[in-house]
Scaffold this motif. Sequence first.
Motif, PDB file in Angstrom:
ATOM      1  N   GLN A 161     101.433  42.200  79.937  1.00 55.08           N
ATOM      2  CA  GLN A 161     100.803  43.500  79.701  1.00 55.08           C
ATOM      3  C   GLN A 161      99.826  43.834  80.820  1.00 55.08           C
ATOM      4  OE1 GLN A 161      99.006  42.905  75.882  1.00 55.08           O
ATOM      5  NE2 GLN A 161     100.938  43.048  74.749  1.00 55.08           N
ATOM      6  N   LEU A 162      99.049  42.837  81.238  1.00 54.77           N
ATOM      7  CA  LEU A 162      98.091  43.054  82.316  1.00 54.77           C
ATOM      8  C   LEU A 162      98.802  43.434  83.608  1.00 54.77           C
ATOM      9  CD1 LEU A 162      95.231  42.937  83.461  1.00 54.77           C
ATOM     10  CD2 LEU A 162      95.541  40.478  83.814  1.00 54.77           C
TER      11      LEU A 162
ATOM     12  N   ALA B 197      90.028  47.204  81.293  1.00 58.91           N
ATOM     13  CA  ALA B 197      90.758  46.713  80.116  1.00 58.91           C
ATOM     14  C   ALA B 197      89.857  45.779  79.328  1.00 58.91           C
ATOM     15  CB  ALA B 197      92.036  45.980  80.539  1.00 58.91           C
ATOM     16  N   GLN B 198      90.199  45.614  78.050  1.00 59.18           N
ATOM     17  CA  GLN B 198      89.523  44.654  77.196  1.00 59.18           C
ATOM     18  C   GLN B 198      90.542  44.081  76.234  1.00 59.18           C
ATOM     19  OE1 GLN B 198      87.045  47.998  75.291  1.00 59.18           O
ATOM     20  NE2 GLN B 198      87.208  46.547  73.607  1.00 59.18           N
ATOM     21  N   GLY B 199      90.306  42.867  75.791  1.00 61.66           N
ATOM     22  CA  GLY B 199      91.239  42.238  74.870  1.00 61.66           C
ATOM     23  C   GLY B 199      91.100  40.731  74.922  1.00 61.66           C
ATOM     24  N   TYR B 200      91.843  40.055  74.057  1.00 63.87           N
ATOM     25  CA  TYR B 200      91.732  38.605  73.930  1.00 63.87           C
ATOM     26  C   TYR B 200      92.199  37.878  75.183  1.00 63.87           C
ATOM     27  CZ  TYR B 200      90.595  38.958  68.962  1.00 63.87           C
ATOM     28  OH  TYR B 200      89.986  39.213  67.774  1.00 63.87           O
ATOM     29  N   LEU B 201      93.004  38.527  76.043  1.00 69.49           N
ATOM     30  CA  LEU B 201      93.396  37.888  77.293  1.00 69.49           C
ATOM     31  C   LEU B 201      92.171  37.598  78.155  1.00 69.49           C
ATOM     32  CD1 LEU B 201      95.703  36.967  79.173  1.00 69.49           C
ATOM     33  CD2 LEU B 201      95.723  39.279  80.125  1.00 69.49           C
ATOM     34  N   PHE B 202      91.170  38.449  78.085  1.00 72.01           N
ATOM     35  CA  PHE B 202      89.949  38.266  78.868  1.00 72.01           C
ATOM     36  C   PHE B 202      88.876  37.551  78.020  1.00 72.01           C
ATOM     37  CE2 PHE B 202      91.942  42.227  80.424  1.00 72.01           C
ATOM     38  CZ  PHE B 202      92.203  41.835  81.723  1.00 72.01           C
TER      39      PHE B 202
ATOM     40  N   TYR C 195      79.680  41.526  71.171  1.00 75.32           N
ATOM     41  CA  TYR C 195      80.009  42.378  72.310  1.00 75.32           C
ATOM     42  C   TYR C 195      81.307  41.875  72.950  1.00 75.32           C
ATOM     43  CZ  TYR C 195      75.124  43.704  71.787  1.00 75.32           C
ATOM     44  OH  TYR C 195      73.925  44.140  71.289  1.00 75.32           O
ATOM     45  N   GLN C 196      82.279  42.780  73.080  1.00 70.57           N
ATOM     46  CA  GLN C 196      83.521  42.413  73.762  1.00 70.57           C
ATOM     47  C   GLN C 196      83.487  42.966  75.182  1.00 70.57           C
ATOM     48  OE1 GLN C 196      87.317  43.842  72.169  1.00 70.57           O
ATOM     49  NE2 GLN C 196      88.247  41.898  72.785  1.00 70.57           N
ATOM     50  N   PRO C 197      83.554  42.088  76.203  1.00 67.38           N
ATOM     51  CA  PRO C 197      83.471  42.560  77.593  1.00 67.38           C
ATOM     52  C   PRO C 197      84.647  43.451  77.979  1.00 67.38           C
ATOM     53  CG  PRO C 197      82.969  40.216  77.451  1.00 67.38           C
ATOM     54  CD  PRO C 197      83.512  40.623  76.114  1.00 67.38           C
ATOM     55  N   GLN C 198      84.350  44.400  78.874  1.00 61.99           N
ATOM     56  CA  GLN C 198      85.357  45.266  79.481  1.00 61.99           C
ATOM     57  C   GLN C 198      85.423  44.921  80.965  1.00 61.99           C
ATOM     58  OE1 GLN C 198      83.679  49.050  78.407  1.00 61.99           O
ATOM     59  NE2 GLN C 198      84.767  49.143  76.453  1.00 61.99           N
ATOM     60  N   VAL C 199      86.628  44.705  81.477  1.00 58.75           N
ATOM     61  CA  VAL C 199      86.823  44.147  82.814  1.00 58.75           C
ATOM     62  C   VAL C 199      87.421  45.195  83.739  1.00 58.75           C
ATOM     63  CG1 VAL C 199      88.012  42.350  84.140  1.00 58.75           C
ATOM     64  CG2 VAL C 199      87.126  41.843  81.855  1.00 58.75           C
ATOM     65  N   ASP C 200      86.841  45.310  84.944  1.00 61.23           N
ATOM     66  CA  ASP C 200      87.409  46.155  85.999  1.00 61.23           C
ATOM     67  C   ASP C 200      88.638  45.449  86.543  1.00 61.23           C
ATOM     68  OD1 ASP C 200      87.894  47.090  88.784  1.00 61.23           O
ATOM     69  OD2 ASP C 200      86.239  48.433  88.318  1.00 61.23           O
ATOM     70  N   LEU C 201      89.801  46.106  86.478  1.00 63.82           N
ATOM     71  CA  LEU C 201      91.042  45.443  86.868  1.00 63.82           C
ATOM     72  C   LEU C 201      91.172  45.286  88.378  1.00 63.82           C
ATOM     73  CD1 LEU C 201      93.641  46.896  84.354  1.00 63.82           C
ATOM     74  CD2 LEU C 201      92.287  44.822  84.220  1.00 63.82           C
ATOM     75  N   ALA C 202      90.425  46.059  89.152  1.00 66.99           N
ATOM     76  CA  ALA C 202      90.501  45.918  90.608  1.00 66.99           C
ATOM     77  C   ALA C 202      89.713  44.702  91.087  1.00 66.99           C
ATOM     78  CB  ALA C 202      89.987  47.184  91.285  1.00 66.99           C
ATOM     79  N   THR C 203      88.522  44.485  90.502  1.00 73.60           N
ATOM     80  CA  THR C 203      87.657  43.385  90.947  1.00 73.60           C
ATOM     81  C   THR C 203      87.629  42.215  89.980  1.00 73.60           C
ATOM     82  OG1 THR C 203      85.721  44.354  89.841  1.00 73.60           O
ATOM     83  CG2 THR C 203      86.194  45.066  92.100  1.00 73.60           C
ATOM     84  N   ARG C 204      88.170  42.401  88.757  1.00 77.53           N
ATOM     85  CA  ARG C 204      88.150  41.405  87.689  1.00 77.53           C
ATOM     86  C   ARG C 204      86.712  41.016  87.310  1.00 77.53           C
ATOM     87  NH1 ARG C 204      93.516  39.731  86.910  1.00 77.53           N
ATOM     88  NH2 ARG C 204      94.671  41.541  87.640  1.00 77.53           N
ATOM     89  N   ARG C 205      85.799  41.947  87.474  1.00 78.81           N
ATOM     90  CA  ARG C 205      84.413  41.713  87.078  1.00 78.81           C
ATOM     91  C   ARG C 205      84.119  42.449  85.777  1.00 78.81           C
ATOM     92  NH1 ARG C 205      80.563  43.711  91.452  1.00 78.81           N
ATOM     93  NH2 ARG C 205      79.059  42.606  90.153  1.00 78.81           N
ATOM     94  N   ILE C 206      83.176  41.930  85.010  1.00 79.06           N
ATOM     95  CA  ILE C 206      82.737  42.593  83.772  1.00 79.06           C
ATOM     96  C   ILE C 206      81.882  43.798  84.163  1.00 79.06           C
ATOM     97  CG2 ILE C 206      81.386  42.357  81.663  1.00 79.06           C
ATOM     98  CD1 ILE C 206      82.033  39.370  81.718  1.00 79.06           C
ATOM     99  N   VAL C 207      82.293  44.979  83.728  1.00 78.63           N
ATOM    100  CA  VAL C 207      81.547  46.200  84.054  1.00 78.63           C
ATOM    101  C   VAL C 207      80.993  46.875  82.811  1.00 78.63           C
ATOM    102  CG1 VAL C 207      82.781  46.634  86.198  1.00 78.63           C
ATOM    103  CG2 VAL C 207      83.696  47.523  84.042  1.00 78.63           C
ATOM    104  N   GLY C 208      81.370  46.383  81.642  1.00 77.94           N
ATOM    105  CA  GLY C 208      80.880  46.993  80.411  1.00 77.94           C
ATOM    106  C   GLY C 208      81.156  46.103  79.217  1.00 77.94           C
TER     107      GLY C 208
END
Length: 850
Positions: free
Chosen positions: A806-807, A818-823, A600-613
């Motif tokens: 990029q972020l 967003a999702q990717g190796y940065l997170f 599972y690759q986490p998806q991050v809310d860019l406003a709160t920087r929390r994992i939302v998916g």
Amino acid sequence: MNSTCARWSDRYLGANHWFIPDPLLDQAAGQRARAENVVNAALLAATAGPFYALAYHLLGFNAAAVEILLCCACMLGSPLLLRASGSIWAARELFLCALFFNFTWLSTNLGGIGAPTASWLITAPLVAMFLGGVASALFWLALSCGAAIAIYAHQGANSALPSHPVSDMALLYLICHLGLFVVVLVFALLFEMTKTQGFVKLEQALGTINELAIRDELTGVHNRRYLLSLIEKEKERSDRNGRAFCLCLLDIDFFKRINDTWGHAAGDTVLRAFAGVVQGKVRGSDSFGRYGGEEFLLMLPETPSADAMVLAERVRAAIESMRCLDGASEIALTVSIGVADYRIGEAVGLAVARADEALYLAKSSGRNRVVCHGQETAPVAQALRSGAAGSAGLRDLGANVGRMLDGVHCDQLTGLLNRRLLRDRLRHAMDRADRNRRLVALLLLNINKFKEVNDALGYEAGDALLVHVSANIRQCLRDCDTVARWSGDEFVALLEDVAEEGDARQVAEKILDRFGLPLSANERECFITLSVGVALYPAEDCDLDALLKRADIAMRSARTWGENSVQLYSSTACEPQSERLALKNGLRDALARGQLFLEYQPQVDLATRRIVGVEALLRWQHPVFGRIDPGRFIPLAEETGMIVPIGDWVLRTACAQNRAWRDAGLPGVKTAVNLSARQLRHPDIAARVLEIVEDAKLPPGCLDLEITEGVLIDDLEANRQVMGDLRAAGVLVSIDDFGTGYSSLNYLSELPFDILKMDGLFVRRLGQRLGQDVRARPYAIAEAILAMAHRLELKVIAECVETAEQLADLCAMRCDEAQGYLFYRPLPAEQVGVLLARQADEQAELLISA
């Protein structure tokens, strides 16, 4: 006048948006419009209130004037409350309370239900409709009706109402009625202005995307795809009216040397300057664009080849005289141009191929020349410049140059191209294949047991046989195809613009059929057979030498099958057949034996920087071959039909894992699962998905089905029904790989979905520290996609985010997730659970400290 209105409208909206916090501006269009209307209503109150207070003062009712000013002050506080709290509800209710109190007090103190302000009680529910929707309007309508009934009942009970000093009630009635009309009209105009401005911005975003879709990023001229579409339209006109057109293919001479000497930035400057000069020399009706790399294509409608040669020579002279400045250096340029006329009824690709052949001759004969296809190979540009009137001298010069080139580039025995020239032709063909996204087929033909012919009949007979073979192969191919002698008994055929691999096989079999009859060698008949190997390009990890090697491997494989056989090289040819078969068979047991698993690759809310998916990704740990790359086994699953049960397993496992995280008390997240084309075509796919969600006892909104852009377009009507059923049940639907699969935006309005996933192709270009213009275009494309998605009330998830730069660009565009190796990289379910638990603990600590 229109520009002045637009300028003042933009200024007003800018001031309006100052009161609205950025998170609200990023909300859906409906929420943002309501926030804007709170500010509109406060502005109207601030404008109209003092005038009414002055009117009541002049009429002698000072208490009413003071009450109106106090209520206006409360109404003016609503935008400030909106900015401070970010709550539309709080700002709206403050405004409506002050408005309701104002007209209730005035009606009570001006004579009850017959007061001139009693009709103004309707303004509270009317404004509530714009600010809060139907529910808010109904609530304030009930309050307004209740206030009117209470005032009337108070009068009916013979209770005394407060007295007022206004003597001229008729004038007050007139002021109140006119004011009501003006206020309602002005508020409606303000609402219409904010709504219209939103549509204008959406139109601008779509316009930006359309402009970027037809323009080359670097030079600003038409890109290859759009230019070819213009040529296709001109072809249709030409086929109807019988007037041919010409194509000119332009190539900047020694461009690689410019890049190597002065750097790529100078090369980009040269390309832009070159495009600008050519645009200044062509006519308004001509179409000019970048064909790829340093090659440009020019279409001249309804222009004979003679006129095209004159215009091309004019362009060549202009380029020869131009100079590009790179700092203190001066770069001189020349250009080679190939010209070809369109022949009625042929495919555009054939005309382009002829222009390319002419371009090749122009470059081979010394560069800085213009050559027209079908003419003798000669320095035509020189003849045009000198105004030579005698065509005979030109033909003699062309014949001499042609003979010289034949000696260098052609096989002396057969007259075919030799190995050196074939490699050059093949390199150009591969470049065109990359640009056009069309296949190139390389056929390697070997004469079986040719040594026996030489031994039995002699070398002279063998040479005669080779000449016959070369002629027969040439007769089986199109004019635009290339044939070369590769070695003693081997020939190569190069086929461009191939639609599919079956076409290449068909050509090979046509050649084999040609050798069903005996050939004559020194007055003796001889039967020969061929073995043909076919390799296709583009292909993974394939360059020029690799393509030749693959054709050789396929040819040797054909020889093992027997005489007169064809073998096609594929990406699995280098993989032992036993391994491929083992993987195919192993897929059937992989599910039962627990070899498949999910990460599972986490998806991050860019406003709160929390994992939302999280996105569920399929993996296979094979007991013999180890971890198998998804790119190897998923096509096999599609081929065997195993993708359907595997897809069901992925969906059930991902939903069950989400339920397990919830049962463990972890924060709720959505799980994204890819849906394959074969699954989507299943007649009961919607019911199967909902059944799996129900079995897992998972809220439907926690499942996000990702469908790639290209798959959706295959059957638009059926997919619309499936997606509609899923969304009606609460399941989220995402468009995956947006911008890479389909050129039309029509399906955005046709298909219902919730999330748009921006492909990594767009994200990787962000954050690059390049020149301002170079960096601005990728940023503009990504920003336009985001603006369009937000206007359509869609969330945007950026894929493949790998750098902080990029972020930063994505945050500046207000990308949602967003999702990717940065997170995070793809992780096992246990590690995702640890991350969610840590996130929950941090959130709890913040609440305690607050």
